[in-house]
Scaffold this motif. Structure first.
Motif, PDB file in Angstrom:
ATOM      1  N   LEU A 165      12.348  -5.784  -3.222  1.00  0.00           N
ATOM      2  CA  LEU A 165      12.887  -7.097  -3.545  1.00  0.00           C
ATOM      3  C   LEU A 165      12.306  -7.526  -4.884  1.00  0.00           C
ATOM      4  CD1 LEU A 165      14.638  -8.364  -1.313  1.00  0.00           C
ATOM      5  CD2 LEU A 165      12.835 -10.030  -0.915  1.00  0.00           C
ATOM      6  N   VAL A 166      13.141  -7.753  -5.888  1.00  0.00           N
ATOM      7  CA  VAL A 166      12.582  -8.147  -7.183  1.00  0.00           C
ATOM      8  C   VAL A 166      12.665  -9.653  -7.432  1.00  0.00           C
ATOM      9  CG1 VAL A 166      12.777  -5.879  -8.232  1.00  0.00           C
ATOM     10  CG2 VAL A 166      14.707  -7.463  -8.369  1.00  0.00           C
ATOM     11  N   THR A 167      13.540 -10.338  -6.729  1.00  0.00           N
ATOM     12  CA  THR A 167      13.449 -11.789  -6.668  1.00  0.00           C
ATOM     13  C   THR A 167      13.724 -12.220  -5.232  1.00  0.00           C
ATOM     14  OG1 THR A 167      15.784 -12.306  -7.062  1.00  0.00           O
ATOM     15  CG2 THR A 167      14.399 -12.088  -9.019  1.00  0.00           C
ATOM     16  N   MET A 168      13.090 -13.313  -4.852  1.00  0.00           N
ATOM     17  CA  MET A 168      13.418 -13.958  -3.576  1.00  0.00           C
ATOM     18  C   MET A 168      13.792 -15.386  -3.929  1.00  0.00           C
ATOM     19  SD  MET A 168      11.041 -14.953  -0.361  1.00  0.00           S
ATOM     20  CE  MET A 168      11.023 -13.371   0.456  1.00  0.00           C
ATOM     21  N   GLY A 169      15.058 -15.697  -3.766  1.00  0.00           N
ATOM     22  CA  GLY A 169      15.520 -17.015  -4.198  1.00  0.00           C
ATOM     23  C   GLY A 169      15.223 -17.207  -5.669  1.00  0.00           C
ATOM     24  N   VAL A 214       3.264 -12.109  -3.421  1.00  0.00           N
ATOM     25  CA  VAL A 214       3.395 -12.209  -1.963  1.00  0.00           C
ATOM     26  C   VAL A 214       2.991 -13.585  -1.412  1.00  0.00           C
ATOM     27  CG1 VAL A 214       2.630 -11.258   0.249  1.00  0.00           C
ATOM     28  CG2 VAL A 214       3.280  -9.708  -1.620  1.00  0.00           C
ATOM     29  N   PRO A 215       1.813 -14.089  -1.760  1.00  0.00           N
ATOM     30  CA  PRO A 215       1.481 -15.424  -1.207  1.00  0.00           C
ATOM     31  C   PRO A 215       2.439 -16.520  -1.694  1.00  0.00           C
ATOM     32  CG  PRO A 215      -0.186 -14.668  -2.796  1.00  0.00           C
ATOM     33  CD  PRO A 215       0.703 -13.509  -2.531  1.00  0.00           C
ATOM     34  N   VAL A 216       2.889 -16.395  -2.927  1.00  0.00           N
ATOM     35  CA  VAL A 216       3.847 -17.387  -3.441  1.00  0.00           C
ATOM     36  C   VAL A 216       5.139 -17.332  -2.639  1.00  0.00           C
ATOM     37  CG1 VAL A 216       5.069 -18.202  -5.498  1.00  0.00           C
ATOM     38  CG2 VAL A 216       2.855 -17.011  -5.743  1.00  0.00           C
TER      39      VAL A 216
END
Lengths: 367, 367, 367, 367
Positions: free
Chosen positions: A164-168, A193-195
């Motif tokens: 996954l290179v962007t999430m939202g 990951v924490p973000v």
């Protein structure tokens, strides 16, 4: 004429609804003599399985696969292998929770296939989305596991992997394949990951959802796969990736960015082969994503696809009923707040299937 | 198994090389009784024709199409119509200029299909790019003209049209379909035209090139076309558009942008039908680009595709020869500095073909 | 979905009507590097050509074929070869005699496709039978010539040949391949030739017609082609031969006779290979016609097909008009009194195409 | 490219081996809204089931079918209907008797697929014949039951039925459809039944076997199905029937006999329609078997196919081992002395599937 099949020589036909007794697929065209066990397939299925974290649907499905045909071993054989006959795979549904489907039975979820399905067929198994449910993608992942075995049998070490290179709205800053398996998001950047966790947690709590962009890379594919016009490797990949639920865009190599480059910038210059490239030409860049003129160059094959946000959300949206009356809808129940996460193994599987198919076609046409 | 065919019930098979005697296609599956003349096809071909401005290749090809079969008229019939048999279309090549092909005969153009074609087949007709030349797309445009006639016969007024929304790094500020036919770029913004002219002129003079993004819209398509899994309307469109030369990305509706939206933002809310929608449900937005779950919603169908910059440029690029020696190449001769321009009618044609195919499939499966 | 195509990896799409400007085909999937000239194709076309004796239609068609694409030779190459791109073949119609089509325009010939074609499409090019004319088979023969070249390239010497074993009620007593090319009937028995001549002359004079049975044999095909269920070599052959105009029956090996044998009689016993069989198992008989379980055995492949009598005859037959009125019809004009004769090279071509297709599929699936 | 699929719009993919856990099929392309229950399918399966008399294999298989997907009923619907999604059917194998497969594991049965399967794939599931077992035909019968429902939904009463017209060397003298269900042989002549019983009993006792000829008739099919060249209705039927295990010949209408007729005799004369033909043209005979030029005439569609004698017999036959050594073989175990008997419902199913497919294609192409 392939409503529920894809591929040409390596041809996968899937079946099954979200809340029917079972789903599965028939994989036709797998060459004989390829080692194949249930474990080879289960391994990939487990990466796509629901219920593995709080960020994916809470439906409890072990997704245990059974091989019904197409493999054989007797006491004289070292291992179980494919026989060249169709490989039927079956996954029993376990957690078709008995619930009230009233909302989606009678109302259409905006952004979902509910309306179009009904508009087309005039009848639908609405339970859990029926055939349009992402559960169908389990069959694709199972088929993809077989495709990987074929690629390895033909070319030695072939890797097809995704992240996954962007999430939202959230991106990454670095890309480390080793990190991808270390978190719940197939995220290649440990700092992200924490973000992402916080971001998705917040969306989940308010009943919202987000999209994602997935990057896929295949390594170890030789030059020559594909064909220059309509069996183009990139055309096949685009069709295959766009067929995944919720996908709205597909790119190869630099993709849309390539349209902003000049011809000089975009050209992947060539040098003669080295030992590292086994004598094959060496390229100084890979804007093309490993495909030129529909045919693989021998470089890494790179594709990306965009997944829209889940349409099943808790915010009320205006809609109409099956009878045409205006109303609004919120969708309770078990849903992925970001379907892009579980789309990673699905994308890998589709890429592996396209490549295995192209490999067999190439062997047939060119030898 | 369709190296040179696309479509299922409306099936197009193209043939021909850039410098062979002729190119053309066989259009199979066109329903009988549809009015069709050479003029219907020539009209679209003329929009794609080379040599119409200084911004496209200077090759002089009238691209005059001949219908060899599949239509009939006798003295009792008002007009020439299709008979249900295959429609063969032939376009003679005229301007296969006698020239030295030494450069591309012996060297591979970076970013071009030269190398992959050779890697796959071991032999190639390199003259003018051979089969990988954009001349092949004339056949697609011809087929697309027939597809448009089918759509009109089935659904009344259907419009499939396209425009260039970016040329290289240059965009537009407004979108006016009426402007598209008024300039050499299929540009929908009259204010952008002089800017684009200067930009492309500058690139052309220094022997560079640029890419483009093309937007396509189909109006008048009813809900219900497509299928939920692998005959998805968007999957078919993605495969078809990606099969156009130099295309590196495809989007439906909001495309990659959709991945940045929340579920609330992305949902196309529904209201009950009005007279304007002929009683069909009304949508308050069209993020989905007219396709949900692989099936048309009845809204406009919207797609975009990205075209990379032309790889035939005057700036020297590092490459190797057919024999593996390192060298560099510049490509003289007749080329489009921005192949995206002439890709507009090609994209329209591919969209029309996909829609006509989906329409016939739908009629077959659902009635 | 193949209204006008056949084959899978070796795929032929034909087009053209009896009295249109031209007919031809596109041969897709031919491997690259196979030597191919016009002469290779013309040779076979000349065997099917009309007007070669008084026993076939007097229509004067040279059937000169033109290769429009898919082959290449430059000064460095010893010979013209296929490139892997589609091979388009064109045959101009020459002798579309200007005549009154009133009879078949308005009336249906009993036993002919006139009625069914009209019932299906509601419109038809009736001139000379239009698309249902045997002229379409010229395209098949042309494609078959390419198929033969592929088989030879893959397996060395492969022979696919045919002969007429009955003409109407007249049979043969001996079978000598060497005789087949020595007479106007592809008859393998020199003693039958004068008998058949007299028989057919008599039928021709009284405006009658007869059927025929054609036998086909392919030699040099290795074991392993085909597949056990629906890509059966015999199933493909049956479909291909039944698709030839006027064919009403197809047999493999002993065919219908096999149903009268006991299991003991029908079993083709096996012995170990000899030098003559290149170490491959030797069979003591060939009741199976070289195919068991849908897969070739390595023996000669033997098929037969039955051709019905020509439906265009001078004896008046009861029929109806396009408007449904009762009438009678006699068919004047140029017709073959026994279409079975010219069906021999057509049958050979179809068998060669099926075998070439199976060979490429086998290479793709099994390697 | 359909190793294990057949049909185009109505597309059936089968899977499963004789001694694997299960067999079944996926039926894709069934229109939505067609009433379908397990009982509709089971009824046909029961007619093909093993173990129903001493004249068929003694293997005990209930052949109970399960529908895994593609149908739906909720409390508001009167009946269970198809949804337009793929219908997966599963049949568990029950009686995979644990036995010594030594004979067929190591030796090839003459006349059987043993050798060719091994020659092709290099590996095989020899247990009970594996994939080449007639058990696969259960899937075809199940799919055929769905095809029948489609034909009825489209055209009202359609009947597709078959009968054994010869068993080995024994024929019939009269043909009475009403008798077919009254005996163990699908024999239409009650006087032949005791003769056949004695004949088959004698063969069974001495471990021999015989072939058969099956006749199929479809009533209620309108004119216009099929297509004139390669989607010919007769070509499709021939391919489908020849794909049934042990079939060696296929005929349409008068078949091979037609080749002995004159043009006058063979012509099916036409008269104008009557009330009985619903205004459709009336034919005075049906030599053509209801198909002219590849398209249905509206008459009964008549086909016949020849089944060779079972190759598994008790008389020793010369053969070789997998390792190439010469030996002989007798085949003990459970076998049909005349596989033609159970081929009757299989042939019906294949005909029904071909007709349903042609019906959907026709609707798609012509409307």
């Amino acid at each position: 004429m392939s409503f529920n099949s894809f591929g040409h020589m390596f041809r996968v036909t899937t079946f099954g609804e979200s809340h029917g007794p079972a789903l599965g697929c028939v994989v036709d065209g797998c060459p004989p003599g390829i080692p194949l066990t249930v474990a080879d397939i289960q391994k990939d299925l487990d990466r796509r399985r629901p219920g593995t974290s709080k960020f994916v649907t809470q439906r409890r499905e072990p997704d245990t696969v059974q091989i019904l045909s197409g493999v054989f071993q007797d006491e004289r054989m070292k291992q179980q292998v494919t026989t060249g006959t169709p490989i039927a795979l079956l996954i029993q549904n376990q957690d078709q929770r008995s619930k009230d489907y009233g909302e989606i039975r009678d109302k259409f979820r905006p952004g979902h296939a509910d309306y179009t399905y009904w508009a087309k067929y005039g009848v639908r198994d609405y339970r859990g989305g029926g055939r349009s449910s992402a559960r169908e993608t389990a069959s694709r992942v199972a088929a993809g596991a077989i495709a990987r075995k074929i690629l390895t049998a033909l070319y030695g070490k072939v890797t097809v992997r995704g992240a996954l290179v962007t999430m939202g709205t959230q991106g990454i800053e670095r890309f480390d394949w080793a990190q991808v398996a270390q978190n719940d998001f197939f995220c290649p950047d440990p700092k992200a990951v924490p973000v992402w966790t916080k971001y998705l947690e917040s969306l989940r709590k308010k009943g919202s959802s987000c999209g994602a962009i997935v990057q896929l890379v295949a390594e170890g594919i030789p030059a020559g796969l594909g064909a220059p016009i309509y069996a183009k490797l990139d055309g096949e990949l685009a069709g295959a990736l766009m067929s995944i639920n919720a996908v709205k865009g597909v790119e190869i190599g630099d993709g849309f960015e390539a349209s902003f480059l000049s011809g000089e910038e975009n050209a992947d210059e060539m040098r003669k082969g080295t030992k590292a490239t086994k004598g094959k030409p060496r390229f100084l860049s890979n804007h093309a994503g490993g495909i030129l003129g529909g045919i693989s160059t021998g470089q890494d094959i790179v594709a990306r696809f965009a997944v829209k946000p889940t349409s099943s959300i808790l915010t009320p949206r205006k809609t109409i009923t099956v009878d045409g009356a205006e109303t609004s809808i919120i969708t309770k129940g078990r849903h992925d707040p970001c379907v892009g996460i579980r789309a990673v193994p699905v994308g890998e599987a589709m890429m592996a299937c396209v490549l295995a198919d192209a490999a067999l076609l190439h062997r047939g046409q060119v030898g």
